[in-house]
Scaffold this motif. Sequence first.
Motif, PDB file in Angstrom:
ATOM      1  N   THR A 165     -15.948  37.095  22.592  1.00 41.22           N
ATOM      2  CA  THR A 165     -16.993  36.637  21.681  1.00 41.22           C
ATOM      3  C   THR A 165     -16.411  35.616  20.723  1.00 41.22           C
ATOM      4  O   THR A 165     -15.245  35.712  20.317  1.00 41.22           O
ATOM      5  CB  THR A 165     -17.603  37.810  20.897  1.00 41.22           C
ATOM      6  OG1 THR A 165     -18.697  37.342  20.115  1.00 41.22           O
ATOM      7  CG2 THR A 165     -16.579  38.477  20.000  1.00 41.22           C
ATOM      8  N   VAL A 166     -17.190  34.595  20.401  1.00 39.84           N
ATOM      9  CA  VAL A 166     -16.736  33.565  19.467  1.00 39.84           C
ATOM     10  C   VAL A 166     -17.770  33.428  18.360  1.00 39.84           C
ATOM     11  O   VAL A 166     -18.954  33.686  18.554  1.00 39.84           O
ATOM     12  CB  VAL A 166     -16.535  32.211  20.182  1.00 39.84           C
ATOM     13  CG1 VAL A 166     -15.445  32.316  21.225  1.00 39.84           C
ATOM     14  CG2 VAL A 166     -17.824  31.725  20.832  1.00 39.84           C
ATOM     15  N   ARG A 167     -17.292  33.016  17.213  1.00 41.64           N
ATOM     16  CA  ARG A 167     -18.177  32.917  16.043  1.00 41.64           C
ATOM     17  C   ARG A 167     -18.277  31.507  15.501  1.00 41.64           C
ATOM     18  O   ARG A 167     -19.084  31.224  14.630  1.00 41.64           O
ATOM     19  CB  ARG A 167     -17.672  33.860  14.937  1.00 41.64           C
ATOM     20  CG  ARG A 167     -17.734  35.330  15.322  1.00 41.64           C
ATOM     21  CD  ARG A 167     -17.108  36.221  14.252  1.00 41.64           C
ATOM     22  NE  ARG A 167     -15.676  35.951  14.102  1.00 41.64           N
ATOM     23  CZ  ARG A 167     -14.740  36.514  14.863  1.00 41.64           C
ATOM     24  NH1 ARG A 167     -15.082  37.351  15.821  1.00 41.64           N
ATOM     25  NH2 ARG A 167     -13.470  36.245  14.679  1.00 41.64           N
ATOM     26  N   ASN A 168     -17.394  30.608  16.001  1.00 43.50           N
ATOM     27  CA  ASN A 168     -17.421  29.224  15.512  1.00 43.50           C
ATOM     28  C   ASN A 168     -16.858  28.297  16.594  1.00 43.50           C
ATOM     29  O   ASN A 168     -16.278  28.762  17.580  1.00 43.50           O
ATOM     30  CB  ASN A 168     -16.611  29.101  14.209  1.00 43.50           C
ATOM     31  CG  ASN A 168     -15.191  29.636  14.376  1.00 43.50           C
ATOM     32  OD1 ASN A 168     -14.446  29.136  15.208  1.00 43.50           O
ATOM     33  ND2 ASN A 168     -14.840  30.661  13.603  1.00 43.50           N
ATOM     34  N   PRO A 169     -17.002  27.004  16.416  1.00 47.76           N
ATOM     35  CA  PRO A 169     -16.563  26.058  17.453  1.00 47.76           C
ATOM     36  C   PRO A 169     -15.086  26.166  17.814  1.00 47.76           C
ATOM     37  O   PRO A 169     -14.723  26.050  18.982  1.00 47.76           O
ATOM     38  CB  PRO A 169     -16.885  24.701  16.829  1.00 47.76           C
ATOM     39  CG  PRO A 169     -17.999  24.972  15.872  1.00 47.76           C
ATOM     40  CD  PRO A 169     -17.713  26.326  15.304  1.00 47.76           C
ATOM     41  N   SER A 170     -14.217  26.381  16.849  1.00 49.50           N
ATOM     42  CA  SER A 170     -12.788  26.432  17.147  1.00 49.50           C
ATOM     43  C   SER A 170     -12.454  27.653  18.010  1.00 49.50           C
ATOM     44  O   SER A 170     -11.622  27.584  18.924  1.00 49.50           O
ATOM     45  CB  SER A 170     -11.971  26.465  15.853  1.00 49.50           C
ATOM     46  OG  SER A 170     -12.296  27.612  15.085  1.00 49.50           O
ATOM     47  N   GLU A 171     -13.107  28.771  17.731  1.00 46.81           N
ATOM     48  CA  GLU A 171     -12.891  29.965  18.549  1.00 46.81           C
ATOM     49  C   GLU A 171     -13.392  29.734  19.970  1.00 46.81           C
ATOM     50  O   GLU A 171     -12.781  30.179  20.944  1.00 46.81           O
ATOM     51  CB  GLU A 171     -13.608  31.165  17.944  1.00 46.81           C
ATOM     52  CG  GLU A 171     -12.905  31.759  16.729  1.00 46.81           C
ATOM     53  CD  GLU A 171     -13.595  33.017  16.234  1.00 46.81           C
ATOM     54  OE1 GLU A 171     -14.701  33.328  16.726  1.00 46.81           O
ATOM     55  OE2 GLU A 171     -13.041  33.692  15.356  1.00 46.81           O
ATOM     56  N   PHE A 172     -14.523  29.062  20.075  1.00 44.91           N
ATOM     57  CA  PHE A 172     -15.086  28.788  21.397  1.00 44.91           C
ATOM     58  C   PHE A 172     -14.088  27.994  22.236  1.00 44.91           C
ATOM     59  O   PHE A 172     -13.817  28.303  23.394  1.00 44.91           O
ATOM     60  CB  PHE A 172     -16.392  28.011  21.234  1.00 44.91           C
ATOM     61  CG  PHE A 172     -17.209  27.946  22.489  1.00 44.91           C
ATOM     62  CD1 PHE A 172     -18.334  28.728  22.646  1.00 44.91           C
ATOM     63  CD2 PHE A 172     -16.840  27.101  23.525  1.00 44.91           C
ATOM     64  CE1 PHE A 172     -19.087  28.674  23.809  1.00 44.91           C
ATOM     65  CE2 PHE A 172     -17.574  27.046  24.698  1.00 44.91           C
ATOM     66  CZ  PHE A 172     -18.714  27.835  24.834  1.00 44.91           C
TER      67      PHE A 172
END
Length: 473
Positions: A342-349
Amino acid sequence: MKRIHYQYVAMIVACLMMLAACSEKQKPEPEVESEGSIPDEETKAAADEQIPVAARTIEDMILQPAGKLVEAHMKPDVEAARLVDWVYYHRFYEDTFQGIMEDELPAYFEEHTDLNADEVYDYLVYQLGSGQYATFYDQLSSYTHGYVMPELPEGEDEIEIAKRQKTNVVILMDASGSMKAEIGGESRMALAKQAIEDFTGQLSDDVNVSLFAYGHKGAGTEADKQLSCSSIEEVYPLGAYEAGSFQKAMDSFGASGWTPLAGAMETAHEYLSSYDKEHYRNIVYIVSDGVETCDGDPVAAAKKLHDSDIEAKVNIIGFDVDDEGQNELKTVAEAGGGEYATVRNPSEFEGVLIKKWKPSMMQVMSQQGVMLQDLVHQKEALIAIHEPLKNISDRETTRINDAVYLLKKKELIEDELANEVLELSKEMGELRSVHFNELKEQKSEEAKQARDEIDAKVEAWKEKWYAELEKDE
Protein backbone atom coordinates in the motif's frame (compact mmCIF):
# COMPACT_ATOMS: atom_id res chain seq x y z
CA MET A 1 20.67 -148.96 24.63
CA LYS A 2 24.06 -147.35 24.17
CA ARG A 3 23.80 -147.68 20.41
CA ILE A 4 20.46 -145.96 20.41
CA HIS A 5 21.90 -143.16 22.57
CA TYR A 6 24.83 -142.58 20.22
CA GLN A 7 22.47 -142.44 17.24
CA TYR A 8 20.34 -139.88 19.00
CA VAL A 9 23.33 -137.70 19.80
CA ALA A 10 24.53 -137.97 16.22
CA MET A 11 21.18 -136.78 14.93
CA ILE A 12 21.23 -133.79 17.22
CA VAL A 13 24.74 -132.79 16.13
CA ALA A 14 23.75 -133.11 12.49
CA CYS A 15 20.76 -130.84 12.99
CA LEU A 16 22.85 -128.21 14.73
CA MET A 17 25.36 -128.19 11.88
CA MET A 18 22.56 -127.73 9.33
CA LEU A 19 21.12 -124.80 11.33
CA ALA A 20 24.55 -123.21 11.51
CA ALA A 21 24.98 -123.54 7.76
CA CYS A 22 21.58 -121.96 7.11
CA SER A 23 22.42 -119.11 9.44
CA GLU A 24 25.64 -118.37 7.56
CA LYS A 25 23.75 -118.21 4.27
CA GLN A 26 21.16 -115.72 5.61
CA LYS A 27 23.72 -113.28 7.06
CA PRO A 28 24.29 -110.43 4.56
CA GLU A 29 27.78 -109.86 3.35
CA PRO A 30 29.37 -106.49 4.31
CA GLU A 31 29.12 -103.88 1.55
CA VAL A 32 32.37 -103.05 -0.13
CA GLU A 33 32.55 -99.51 -1.50
CA SER A 34 33.20 -99.80 -5.18
CA GLU A 35 35.57 -97.45 -6.96
CA GLY A 36 33.84 -94.17 -7.76
CA SER A 37 30.92 -94.63 -5.36
CA ILE A 38 29.55 -91.50 -3.56
CA PRO A 39 29.73 -91.59 0.25
CA ASP A 40 26.92 -90.19 2.40
CA GLU A 41 26.70 -86.38 1.77
CA GLU A 42 26.65 -85.33 5.43
CA THR A 43 29.60 -87.63 6.21
CA LYS A 44 31.55 -86.20 3.29
CA ALA A 45 30.69 -82.59 4.24
CA ALA A 46 31.85 -83.18 7.79
CA ALA A 47 35.07 -84.78 6.61
CA ASP A 48 35.86 -82.13 3.98
CA GLU A 49 34.57 -79.04 5.83
CA GLN A 50 37.10 -76.26 5.47
CA ILE A 51 36.55 -73.51 8.03
CA PRO A 52 37.49 -70.06 6.67
CA VAL A 53 39.48 -67.69 8.82
CA ALA A 54 37.08 -65.21 10.41
CA ALA A 55 37.48 -61.51 9.63
CA ARG A 56 39.76 -59.52 11.94
CA THR A 57 39.38 -56.09 10.29
CA ILE A 58 36.38 -53.79 9.86
CA GLU A 59 36.62 -53.97 6.07
CA ASP A 60 36.51 -57.78 6.08
CA MET A 61 33.82 -58.00 8.79
CA ILE A 62 31.50 -55.79 6.75
CA LEU A 63 31.83 -58.21 3.83
CA GLN A 64 31.60 -61.47 5.80
CA PRO A 65 28.87 -63.94 4.76
CA ALA A 66 26.16 -65.04 7.16
CA GLY A 67 26.99 -67.94 9.48
CA LYS A 68 25.59 -71.28 8.33
CA LEU A 69 23.18 -71.66 11.25
CA VAL A 70 22.12 -68.02 11.08
CA GLU A 71 21.51 -68.25 7.34
CA ALA A 72 19.53 -71.48 7.65
CA HIS A 73 17.40 -70.67 10.69
CA MET A 74 17.21 -66.90 11.33
CA LYS A 75 15.36 -64.39 9.17
CA PRO A 76 17.29 -61.14 8.51
CA ASP A 77 14.53 -58.93 9.92
CA VAL A 78 14.52 -60.98 13.13
CA GLU A 79 18.25 -60.59 13.64
CA ALA A 80 18.20 -56.84 12.92
CA ALA A 81 14.99 -56.08 14.87
CA ARG A 82 15.08 -52.62 16.46
CA LEU A 83 15.19 -52.18 20.22
CA VAL A 84 11.53 -51.20 20.31
CA ASP A 85 10.87 -54.75 19.01
CA TRP A 86 13.50 -56.44 21.17
CA VAL A 87 11.12 -59.31 22.01
CA TYR A 88 11.00 -60.19 18.31
CA TYR A 89 14.66 -61.28 18.35
CA HIS A 90 15.11 -62.43 21.92
CA ARG A 91 12.12 -64.75 22.00
CA PHE A 92 13.27 -66.46 18.83
CA TYR A 93 16.83 -66.64 20.08
CA GLU A 94 15.95 -68.03 23.52
CA ASP A 95 13.07 -70.28 22.47
CA THR A 96 14.48 -71.65 19.21
CA PHE A 97 17.97 -70.67 18.16
CA GLN A 98 19.82 -71.56 21.35
CA GLY A 99 18.39 -75.08 21.07
CA ILE A 100 19.71 -75.30 17.50
CA MET A 101 23.13 -74.22 18.74
CA GLU A 102 23.10 -76.91 21.45
CA ASP A 103 22.19 -79.57 18.87
CA GLU A 104 24.54 -78.53 16.06
CA LEU A 105 27.73 -77.10 17.56
CA PRO A 106 29.12 -79.82 19.90
CA ALA A 107 29.70 -82.48 17.18
CA TYR A 108 32.48 -80.48 15.54
CA PHE A 109 34.34 -80.02 18.82
CA GLU A 110 33.93 -83.67 19.74
CA GLU A 111 35.87 -84.52 16.57
CA HIS A 112 38.33 -81.61 16.80
CA THR A 113 39.84 -81.61 20.26
CA ASP A 114 43.10 -79.81 19.60
CA LEU A 115 41.82 -76.40 18.39
CA ASN A 116 43.37 -73.12 19.53
CA ALA A 117 41.42 -69.94 20.38
CA ASP A 118 41.62 -68.52 16.85
CA GLU A 119 40.33 -71.75 15.34
CA VAL A 120 37.46 -71.96 17.80
CA TYR A 121 36.51 -68.36 17.06
CA ASP A 122 36.76 -68.97 13.30
CA TYR A 123 34.34 -71.89 13.53
CA LEU A 124 31.84 -70.00 15.68
CA VAL A 125 31.81 -67.05 13.27
CA TYR A 126 31.45 -69.55 10.41
CA GLN A 127 28.27 -70.80 12.08
CA LEU A 128 26.94 -67.76 13.99
CA GLY A 129 28.21 -64.61 12.30
CA SER A 130 25.92 -61.97 10.83
CA GLY A 131 25.88 -61.44 7.09
CA GLN A 132 24.02 -58.12 7.14
CA TYR A 133 26.79 -55.64 7.89
CA ALA A 134 27.22 -54.47 4.31
CA THR A 135 23.52 -53.65 3.89
CA PHE A 136 23.29 -51.29 6.84
CA TYR A 137 26.87 -50.04 6.60
CA ASP A 138 26.31 -48.87 3.02
CA GLN A 139 23.19 -47.00 4.14
CA LEU A 140 25.11 -45.33 6.97
CA SER A 141 28.06 -44.43 4.76
CA SER A 142 25.84 -42.82 2.13
CA TYR A 143 23.50 -41.11 4.62
CA THR A 144 22.78 -37.43 3.97
CA HIS A 145 20.98 -35.10 6.36
CA GLY A 146 18.52 -33.76 3.79
CA TYR A 147 18.55 -30.16 5.06
CA VAL A 148 17.74 -27.58 2.39
CA MET A 149 18.40 -23.86 2.53
CA PRO A 150 15.02 -22.10 2.49
CA GLU A 151 14.39 -19.55 -0.20
CA LEU A 152 15.21 -16.16 1.25
CA PRO A 153 13.68 -13.39 -0.89
CA GLU A 154 16.13 -10.56 -1.32
CA GLY A 155 13.65 -8.08 -2.75
CA GLU A 156 15.30 -8.20 -6.14
CA ASP A 157 14.20 -5.53 -8.58
CA GLU A 158 11.46 -6.93 -10.83
CA ILE A 159 13.07 -5.08 -13.72
CA GLU A 160 16.37 -6.91 -13.22
CA ILE A 161 14.55 -10.24 -13.06
CA ALA A 162 12.64 -9.41 -16.21
CA LYS A 163 15.86 -8.67 -18.08
CA ARG A 164 17.06 -12.24 -17.51
CA GLN A 165 13.90 -14.01 -18.65
CA LYS A 166 11.36 -13.94 -21.43
CA THR A 167 8.79 -11.96 -19.54
CA ASN A 168 5.28 -10.62 -19.99
CA VAL A 169 4.18 -7.74 -17.78
CA VAL A 170 0.45 -6.99 -17.81
CA ILE A 171 -0.68 -3.87 -15.94
CA LEU A 172 -4.32 -3.63 -14.89
CA MET A 173 -5.17 0.01 -14.15
CA ASP A 174 -8.12 0.80 -11.91
CA ALA A 175 -10.03 3.63 -13.61
CA SER A 176 -12.96 3.73 -11.22
CA GLY A 177 -14.37 7.04 -10.09
CA SER A 178 -12.54 6.98 -6.73
CA MET A 179 -9.23 7.43 -8.56
CA LYS A 180 -10.24 11.06 -9.12
CA ALA A 181 -9.46 11.80 -5.45
CA GLU A 182 -6.46 14.07 -4.97
CA ILE A 183 -3.22 13.60 -3.04
CA GLY A 184 -1.02 16.67 -2.65
CA GLY A 185 -2.93 18.56 -5.28
CA GLU A 186 -2.85 15.83 -7.94
CA SER A 187 -5.36 13.09 -8.63
CA ARG A 188 -4.57 9.50 -7.74
CA MET A 189 -5.02 8.64 -11.39
CA ALA A 190 -2.44 11.17 -12.61
CA LEU A 191 0.09 10.08 -10.01
CA ALA A 192 -0.44 6.41 -10.75
CA LYS A 193 -0.06 6.96 -14.49
CA GLN A 194 3.19 8.83 -14.03
CA ALA A 195 4.64 6.11 -11.78
CA ILE A 196 3.62 3.40 -14.26
CA GLU A 197 5.29 5.25 -17.13
CA ASP A 198 8.48 5.59 -15.10
CA PHE A 199 8.37 1.84 -14.40
CA THR A 200 7.69 0.67 -17.96
CA GLY A 201 10.27 3.08 -19.34
CA GLN A 202 12.98 1.06 -17.60
CA LEU A 203 12.00 -2.26 -19.19
CA SER A 204 14.34 -3.66 -21.82
CA ASP A 205 13.19 -4.33 -25.39
CA ASP A 206 12.90 -8.09 -24.82
CA VAL A 207 10.26 -7.61 -22.11
CA ASN A 208 6.68 -7.45 -23.32
CA VAL A 209 4.32 -5.03 -21.60
CA SER A 210 0.58 -4.57 -21.90
CA LEU A 211 -1.79 -2.06 -20.30
CA PHE A 212 -5.47 -2.59 -19.52
CA ALA A 213 -7.89 -0.03 -18.11
CA TYR A 214 -10.93 -1.26 -16.22
CA GLY A 215 -14.04 0.54 -14.96
CA HIS A 216 -13.26 3.55 -17.15
CA LYS A 217 -16.70 3.95 -18.66
CA GLY A 218 -19.89 5.28 -17.14
CA ALA A 219 -20.31 7.85 -14.39
CA GLY A 220 -20.33 5.54 -11.39
CA THR A 221 -24.10 5.57 -11.08
CA GLU A 222 -26.33 2.53 -10.55
CA ALA A 223 -27.77 3.08 -14.01
CA ASP A 224 -24.45 2.59 -15.77
CA LYS A 225 -23.06 -0.08 -13.43
CA GLN A 226 -23.39 -2.84 -16.02
CA LEU A 227 -21.57 -0.75 -18.62
CA SER A 228 -18.80 0.16 -16.23
CA CYS A 229 -18.35 -3.37 -14.84
CA SER A 230 -17.98 -4.76 -18.35
CA SER A 231 -15.50 -2.09 -19.35
CA ILE A 232 -12.12 -3.89 -19.38
CA GLU A 233 -10.07 -2.70 -22.33
CA GLU A 234 -6.59 -3.33 -23.64
CA VAL A 235 -5.19 0.13 -24.41
CA TYR A 236 -1.59 -0.96 -25.09
CA PRO A 237 -1.13 -4.37 -26.78
CA LEU A 238 1.48 -6.80 -25.49
CA GLY A 239 4.87 -5.89 -26.92
CA ALA A 240 8.03 -3.92 -26.31
CA TYR A 241 7.68 -0.56 -24.57
CA GLU A 242 7.51 2.42 -26.94
CA ALA A 243 7.28 5.73 -25.11
CA GLY A 244 5.07 7.65 -27.53
CA SER A 245 2.54 4.86 -28.02
CA PHE A 246 2.43 4.09 -24.31
CA GLN A 247 1.85 7.76 -23.44
CA LYS A 248 -0.98 7.88 -25.95
CA ALA A 249 -2.53 4.78 -24.37
CA MET A 250 -2.31 6.37 -20.94
CA ASP A 251 -4.08 9.49 -22.18
CA SER A 252 -6.93 7.46 -23.67
CA PHE A 253 -8.82 6.93 -20.42
CA GLY A 254 -9.58 8.64 -17.15
CA ALA A 255 -11.14 7.82 -13.79
CA SER A 256 -14.83 7.21 -14.20
CA GLY A 257 -16.96 4.26 -13.01
CA TRP A 258 -17.10 1.06 -10.97
CA THR A 259 -14.36 -1.48 -10.05
CA PRO A 260 -14.50 -4.88 -11.87
CA LEU A 261 -11.35 -6.21 -10.21
CA ALA A 262 -12.23 -9.90 -10.67
CA GLY A 263 -13.25 -9.32 -14.26
CA ALA A 264 -9.94 -7.60 -15.00
CA MET A 265 -7.99 -10.63 -13.72
CA GLU A 266 -10.20 -13.02 -15.67
CA THR A 267 -9.44 -11.00 -18.79
CA ALA A 268 -5.70 -11.12 -18.02
CA HIS A 269 -5.95 -14.89 -17.57
CA GLU A 270 -7.52 -15.34 -20.97
CA TYR A 271 -5.11 -12.84 -22.52
CA LEU A 272 -2.01 -14.70 -21.25
CA SER A 273 -3.37 -18.23 -21.78
CA SER A 274 -1.00 -18.99 -24.65
CA TYR A 275 2.11 -18.00 -22.68
CA ASP A 276 2.85 -21.15 -20.63
CA LYS A 277 5.11 -21.10 -17.60
CA GLU A 278 7.71 -23.29 -19.28
CA HIS A 279 8.64 -20.53 -21.70
CA TYR A 280 7.46 -17.29 -20.11
CA ARG A 281 7.46 -15.49 -16.82
CA ASN A 282 4.06 -13.81 -16.49
CA ILE A 283 3.60 -10.94 -14.04
CA VAL A 284 0.38 -9.06 -13.44
CA TYR A 285 0.42 -5.68 -11.69
CA ILE A 286 -2.87 -4.31 -10.41
CA VAL A 287 -3.00 -0.66 -9.44
CA SER A 288 -6.15 0.10 -7.45
CA ASP A 289 -7.46 2.36 -4.74
CA GLY A 290 -10.31 0.13 -3.64
CA VAL A 291 -12.07 -3.17 -3.56
CA GLU A 292 -14.32 -5.06 -5.97
CA THR A 293 -17.63 -3.25 -6.60
CA CYS A 294 -18.97 -5.32 -9.49
CA ASP A 295 -20.03 -8.40 -7.50
CA GLY A 296 -17.12 -10.54 -8.72
CA ASP A 297 -14.87 -12.85 -6.67
CA PRO A 298 -11.36 -11.40 -6.96
CA VAL A 299 -9.80 -14.01 -4.62
CA ALA A 300 -11.04 -16.87 -6.81
CA ALA A 301 -9.97 -15.05 -9.97
CA ALA A 302 -6.45 -14.42 -8.61
CA LYS A 303 -6.05 -18.03 -7.48
CA LYS A 304 -7.23 -19.36 -10.84
CA LEU A 305 -4.81 -17.06 -12.62
CA HIS A 306 -1.86 -18.16 -10.49
CA ASP A 307 -2.71 -21.89 -10.40
CA SER A 308 -3.17 -22.14 -14.15
CA ASP A 309 -0.61 -23.35 -16.69
CA ILE A 310 0.65 -19.80 -17.15
CA GLU A 311 1.27 -19.51 -13.38
CA ALA A 312 0.96 -15.74 -13.43
CA LYS A 313 2.07 -13.86 -10.35
CA VAL A 314 -0.42 -11.22 -9.18
CA ASN A 315 1.03 -8.16 -7.44
CA ILE A 316 -1.33 -5.50 -6.13
CA ILE A 317 -0.44 -1.94 -5.34
CA GLY A 318 -3.07 -0.33 -3.18
CA PHE A 319 -3.15 3.44 -3.65
CA ASP A 320 -4.23 5.26 -0.48
CA VAL A 321 -6.56 2.38 0.46
CA ASP A 322 -8.48 2.24 3.75
CA ASP A 323 -7.94 -0.58 6.24
CA GLU A 324 -10.85 -2.70 5.03
CA GLY A 325 -9.72 -2.36 1.43
CA GLN A 326 -6.14 -3.20 2.32
CA ASN A 327 -7.18 -6.46 3.98
CA GLU A 328 -9.20 -7.52 0.95
CA LEU A 329 -6.54 -6.60 -1.58
CA LYS A 330 -3.85 -8.35 0.46
CA THR A 331 -5.93 -11.54 0.44
CA VAL A 332 -6.30 -11.27 -3.33
CA ALA A 333 -2.53 -10.85 -3.80
CA GLU A 334 -1.78 -13.85 -1.60
CA ALA A 335 -4.25 -15.97 -3.59
CA GLY A 336 -2.43 -14.86 -6.73
CA GLY A 337 0.99 -15.88 -5.40
CA GLY A 338 2.21 -12.29 -5.32
CA GLU A 339 2.69 -9.37 -2.99
CA TYR A 340 0.50 -6.58 -1.75
CA ALA A 341 1.84 -3.16 -0.96
CA THR A 342 0.00 0.00 0.00
CA VAL A 343 1.21 3.51 -0.78
CA ARG A 344 0.07 6.83 0.59
CA ASN A 345 1.94 9.32 -1.60
CA PRO A 346 3.72 9.57 -4.95
CA SER A 347 7.20 8.81 -3.60
CA GLU A 348 5.99 5.61 -1.93
CA PHE A 349 4.25 4.58 -5.12
CA GLU A 350 7.45 4.94 -7.10
CA GLY A 351 9.39 3.01 -4.50
CA VAL A 352 6.99 0.08 -4.49
CA LEU A 353 6.63 -0.18 -8.26
CA ILE A 354 10.14 0.51 -9.42
CA LYS A 355 12.43 -0.47 -6.58
CA LYS A 356 12.87 -3.77 -4.80
CA TRP A 357 9.97 -5.67 -3.34
CA LYS A 358 10.54 -6.24 0.34
CA PRO A 359 9.31 -9.12 2.48
CA SER A 360 6.61 -8.28 4.97
CA MET A 361 7.42 -8.03 8.66
CA MET A 362 5.41 -11.22 9.19
CA GLN A 363 7.52 -13.03 6.60
CA VAL A 364 10.68 -11.94 8.35
CA MET A 365 9.40 -12.87 11.80
CA SER A 366 8.11 -16.29 10.72
CA GLN A 367 11.10 -17.27 8.59
CA GLN A 368 13.04 -20.13 10.16
CA GLY A 369 16.17 -22.02 9.32
CA VAL A 370 16.01 -25.75 9.93
CA MET A 371 12.52 -26.53 11.19
CA LEU A 372 12.12 -28.52 14.40
CA GLN A 373 10.35 -31.35 12.60
CA ASP A 374 13.21 -31.56 10.09
CA LEU A 375 15.71 -31.78 12.93
CA VAL A 376 13.72 -34.56 14.61
CA HIS A 377 13.33 -36.42 11.31
CA GLN A 378 17.06 -36.21 10.62
CA LYS A 379 17.98 -37.65 14.01
CA GLU A 380 15.38 -40.41 13.76
CA ALA A 381 16.56 -41.37 10.26
CA LEU A 382 20.18 -41.64 11.41
CA ILE A 383 19.22 -43.75 14.42
CA ALA A 384 17.05 -45.99 12.25
CA ILE A 385 20.14 -46.89 10.18
CA HIS A 386 22.72 -47.12 12.96
CA GLU A 387 20.60 -49.04 15.45
CA PRO A 388 20.17 -52.23 13.36
CA LEU A 389 23.89 -52.13 12.56
CA LYS A 390 24.70 -51.99 16.26
CA ASN A 391 22.13 -54.70 17.02
CA ILE A 392 23.46 -57.28 14.58
CA SER A 393 26.99 -56.66 15.89
CA ASP A 394 26.02 -57.00 19.55
CA ARG A 395 23.89 -60.05 18.83
CA GLU A 396 26.70 -61.77 16.95
CA THR A 397 28.95 -61.23 19.94
CA THR A 398 26.29 -62.64 22.28
CA ARG A 399 25.75 -65.74 20.14
CA ILE A 400 29.45 -66.47 20.04
CA ASN A 401 29.83 -65.92 23.78
CA ASP A 402 26.85 -68.15 24.57
CA ALA A 403 28.33 -70.85 22.32
CA VAL A 404 31.62 -70.65 24.23
CA TYR A 405 29.79 -71.09 27.55
CA LEU A 406 27.91 -74.06 26.07
CA LEU A 407 31.11 -75.76 24.93
CA LYS A 408 32.73 -75.05 28.27
CA LYS A 409 29.74 -76.51 30.13
CA LYS A 410 29.90 -79.67 28.03
CA GLU A 411 33.64 -79.85 28.74
CA LEU A 412 34.49 -79.66 25.06
CA ILE A 413 36.92 -76.78 25.64
CA GLU A 414 39.02 -75.91 28.69
CA ASP A 415 38.47 -72.80 30.83
CA GLU A 416 41.66 -71.12 29.64
CA LEU A 417 40.78 -71.67 25.98
CA ALA A 418 37.22 -70.44 26.60
CA ASN A 419 38.53 -67.21 28.14
CA GLU A 420 40.81 -66.60 25.18
CA VAL A 421 37.92 -67.00 22.74
CA LEU A 422 35.71 -64.72 24.82
CA GLU A 423 38.43 -62.07 24.84
CA LEU A 424 38.81 -62.32 21.06
CA SER A 425 35.02 -62.08 20.61
CA LYS A 426 34.95 -58.99 22.84
CA GLU A 427 37.81 -57.38 20.91
CA MET A 428 36.10 -57.89 17.55
CA GLY A 429 32.77 -56.63 18.90
CA GLU A 430 34.38 -53.48 20.28
CA LEU A 431 36.19 -52.91 16.99
CA ARG A 432 32.87 -52.92 15.16
CA SER A 433 31.08 -50.86 17.79
CA VAL A 434 33.70 -48.10 17.88
CA HIS A 435 33.83 -47.83 14.10
CA PHE A 436 30.06 -47.77 13.65
CA ASN A 437 29.69 -45.13 16.38
CA GLU A 438 32.41 -42.97 14.86
CA LEU A 439 30.69 -43.09 11.47
CA LYS A 440 27.36 -42.22 13.06
CA GLU A 441 28.93 -39.26 14.92
CA GLN A 442 30.59 -38.10 11.70
CA LYS A 443 27.22 -38.06 9.92
CA SER A 444 25.64 -36.34 12.90
CA GLU A 445 28.34 -33.67 12.88
CA GLU A 446 27.88 -33.10 9.15
CA ALA A 447 24.17 -32.58 9.77
CA LYS A 448 24.90 -30.16 12.62
CA GLN A 449 27.31 -28.12 10.51
CA ALA A 450 24.76 -27.85 7.69
CA ARG A 451 22.05 -26.92 10.20
CA ASP A 452 24.21 -24.25 11.82
CA GLU A 453 25.14 -22.82 8.41
CA ILE A 454 21.49 -22.60 7.33
CA ASP A 455 20.40 -21.10 10.65
CA ALA A 456 23.20 -18.52 10.51
CA LYS A 457 22.28 -17.42 6.98
CA VAL A 458 18.61 -17.16 7.87
CA GLU A 459 19.40 -15.16 11.00
CA ALA A 460 21.61 -12.78 9.02
CA TRP A 461 18.81 -12.36 6.46
CA LYS A 462 16.30 -11.60 9.19
CA GLU A 463 18.55 -9.02 10.84
CA LYS A 464 19.09 -7.33 7.48
CA TRP A 465 15.39 -7.08 6.71
CA TYR A 466 14.43 -6.06 10.23
CA ALA A 467 16.71 -3.08 9.74
CA GLU A 468 15.30 -2.35 6.27
CA LEU A 469 11.68 -2.55 7.37
CA GLU A 470 12.28 -0.43 10.45
CA LYS A 471 13.35 2.40 8.12
CA ASP A 472 9.88 2.35 6.60
CA GLU A 473 8.07 2.72 9.90
